[in-house]
Design a protein around this motif. Structure first.
Motif, PDB file in Angstrom:
ATOM      1  N   PRO A  10       0.807  -1.226   0.000  1.00  0.00           N
ATOM      2  CA  PRO A  10       0.000   0.000   0.000  1.00  0.00           C
ATOM      3  C   PRO A  10       0.838   1.274   0.000  1.00  0.00           C
ATOM      4  O   PRO A  10       0.428   2.287  -0.537  1.00  0.00           O
ATOM      5  N   ARG A  11       2.060   1.195   0.579  1.00  0.00           N
ATOM      6  CA  ARG A  11       2.835   2.425   0.715  1.00  0.00           C
ATOM      7  C   ARG A  11       3.322   2.931  -0.649  1.00  0.00           C
ATOM      8  O   ARG A  11       3.443   4.115  -0.875  1.00  0.00           O
TER       9      ARG A  11
ATOM     10  N   VAL B 130      -5.404   6.980  -4.594  1.00  0.00           N
ATOM     11  CA  VAL B 130      -4.999   6.404  -3.306  1.00  0.00           C
ATOM     12  C   VAL B 130      -5.964   6.850  -2.212  1.00  0.00           C
ATOM     13  O   VAL B 130      -6.398   6.052  -1.368  1.00  0.00           O
TER      14      VAL B 130
ATOM     15  N   HIS C  23      -9.259   4.929  -2.552  1.00  0.00           N
ATOM     16  CA  HIS C  23      -9.179   3.534  -2.119  1.00  0.00           C
ATOM     17  C   HIS C  23      -9.006   3.417  -0.610  1.00  0.00           C
ATOM     18  O   HIS C  23      -9.414   2.435  -0.004  1.00  0.00           O
ATOM     19  N   ARG C  24      -8.392   4.453  -0.002  1.00  0.00           N
ATOM     20  CA  ARG C  24      -8.256   4.427   1.453  1.00  0.00           C
ATOM     21  C   ARG C  24      -9.615   4.695   2.102  1.00  0.00           C
ATOM     22  O   ARG C  24      -9.994   4.036   3.073  1.00  0.00           O
TER      23      ARG C  24
ATOM     24  N   PRO D 176     -12.616   1.319   0.659  1.00  0.00           N
ATOM     25  CA  PRO D 176     -11.910   0.109   0.187  1.00  0.00           C
ATOM     26  C   PRO D 176     -12.798  -0.847  -0.603  1.00  0.00           C
ATOM     27  O   PRO D 176     -12.283  -1.650  -1.372  1.00  0.00           O
TER      28      PRO D 176
END
Lengths: 215, 209
Positions: free
Chosen positions: A132-133, A193, A196-197, A200
């Motif tokens: 994820p990072r 991002v 999606h965070r 989810p």
């Protein structure tokens, strides 16, 4: 001039493994089609010290691919194209109709459809394979690769076919869009991002669910 | 920004009862396709000019008026002018004339279609175009539903862009693409999920089986 009589009809079908979409997916496809339409029509954002306005349409298309995944992104783009071809003034500059397929923009228009699908495909791969990072960086790289190869590639072909330009002239005309598009891709990656965070289940759980079931 | 979108929405259609208005939609669509094909097959500028003249004659005979014929050209004329000059320099006047006239032909033919068919009828035709694909799993009702949701979402999202733009301006960030888009995207996804929940609660949108 490439003619497509009913672009959204095949795109509106099921996704293959999942036969039809649930209500959530239907709403996401429709709302992202609207997002693409609105971002094409509203005035661009002035950027940098010169204040050159950049339109947000490619940003919305890249984002649609990154957020919805391949099949639904292609459906959203197809829905947008179907209505724009039918006469809704939602092409950039408030244009509409099949006329666009005769203009120099035709290649980009087709490139958007193929590109949204390709970006969605890569986005699913990125979600499945990377940590994820690093996801934002991979999203950016995936979007940029598709943008250069598919959207700008087909854009140049469109100018050569419709405007009968030489390849070099079409390539030079296309080059002007690169700086803005790279900036927009970076923003789209950050936005994807964030989406999606925050949500989810929009794409992440869909992509990862089969693996979890297999494990 | 809302005002930018709505007035143009039905601008293409010109109400009337001429032979072109009454002609079935598929014949007009076939005409647009033929014009597109012609732009590759007409290799003499005189043939192209003749075809353009025929489409202009059809336009005038349908009572659509000269003003509506000319109005959209204010936008496109400079571009065609540049293209004409460039191609004259590259390929000579005859080829340049043919290229520009063939482009004109496609534009006029497509404009003829949108001017003589109401938008609602066109959208119905688009939704109906999914019907032959039913055997492959397409569902015209769901397609029509998606069209309806999309049309309803456009003013909502335009308002959202305007609001976020105002907020960014208040913070001195009117030139930041990031500040002006990411909140819009997040609220769009949230809006889509609310819409999806509302559809599911009413038993709409899910497959019948």
């Amino acid at each position: 001039m490439k003619q497509k009589s009913a672009p959204a009809a095949p795109a509106a079908q099921g996704t293959g493994p999942r036969r039809t979409w649930d209500a959530q997916s239907l709403a996401l496809v429709a709302v992202f089609a609207a997002l693409i339409a609105v971002s094409a029509v509203i005035p661009g954002v002035p950027v940098g010290s010169f204040g050159v306005p950049i339109t947000l349409q490619t940003l919305a298309i890249v984002l649609t691919g990154l957020v919805l995944g391949a099949a639904r992104a292609a459906a959203a783009m197809g829905l947008y194209l179907a209505l724009a071809f039918a006469g809704l003034p939602i092409f950039s500059g408030g244009r509409a109709g099949l006329q666009i397929l005769a203009s120099g923009s035709a290649g980009y228009i087709i490139g958007f459809l193929v590109g949204a699908f390709a970006i969605g495909l890569l986005a699913e791969l990125v979600i499945r394979r990377t940590s994820p990072r690093r996801r934002g960086l991979w999203f950016f790289l995936a979007a940029t690769a598709v943008l250069v190869v598919v959207i700008h590639g087909l854009g140049v072909v469109g100018m050569v076919v419709n405007l009968k330009l030489a390849w070099q002239a079409a390539f030079l005309a296309d080059l002007a869009y690169y700086p803005g598009d790279l900036l927009k891709n970076a923003v789209a990656a950050v936005a994807a991002v964030a989406v999606h965070r925050a949500f989810p289940d929009v794409l992440m759980r869909r992509v990862k669910a089969p693996e979890a079931a297999a494990a | 920004m809302r005002a930018r979108i709505s007035p143009g929405l039905l601008a293409g259609y010109v109400p009337g009862h001429s032979w072109l208005h009454r002609a079935p939609l598929w014949t007009k669509f076939a005409g647009v396709l033929a014009a597109g094909a012609a732009s590759f097959m007409l290799l003499d500028w005189r043939a192209s000019a003749l075809a353009v003249a025929a489409v202009v004659a059809a336009w005038l005979s349908a009572g659509l008026g000269v003003r509506r014929l000319v109005a959209p050209w204010r936008l496109i004329a400079p571009l065609l002018g540049v293209l004409f000059a460039f191609q004259w320099w590259q390929q000579g006047p005859a080829a340049s004339g043919r290229i520009v006239l063939n482009l004109l032909l496609c534009f006029l033919a497509a404009a003829l279609l949108t001017a003589t068919v109401p938008l609602r009828e066109l959208l119905d035709a688009v939704a109906g175009a999914a019907r032959p694909f039913r055997r492959f799993g397409a569902d015209p009702e769901r397609f029509a539903l998606a069209i309806a949701i999309m049309l309803r979402s456009i003013p909502v999202l335009a308002g959202s862009f305007a609001e976020v733009g105002d907020a960014a301006r208040a913070r001195g960030l009117e030139r930041s693409v990031r500040a002006r888009t990411i909140p819009v995207v997040l609220s769009a996804v949230a809006y889509a999920r609310r819409t999806g929940d509302a559809l599911a609660a009413r038993g709409l949108g899910d497959a019948d089986d």
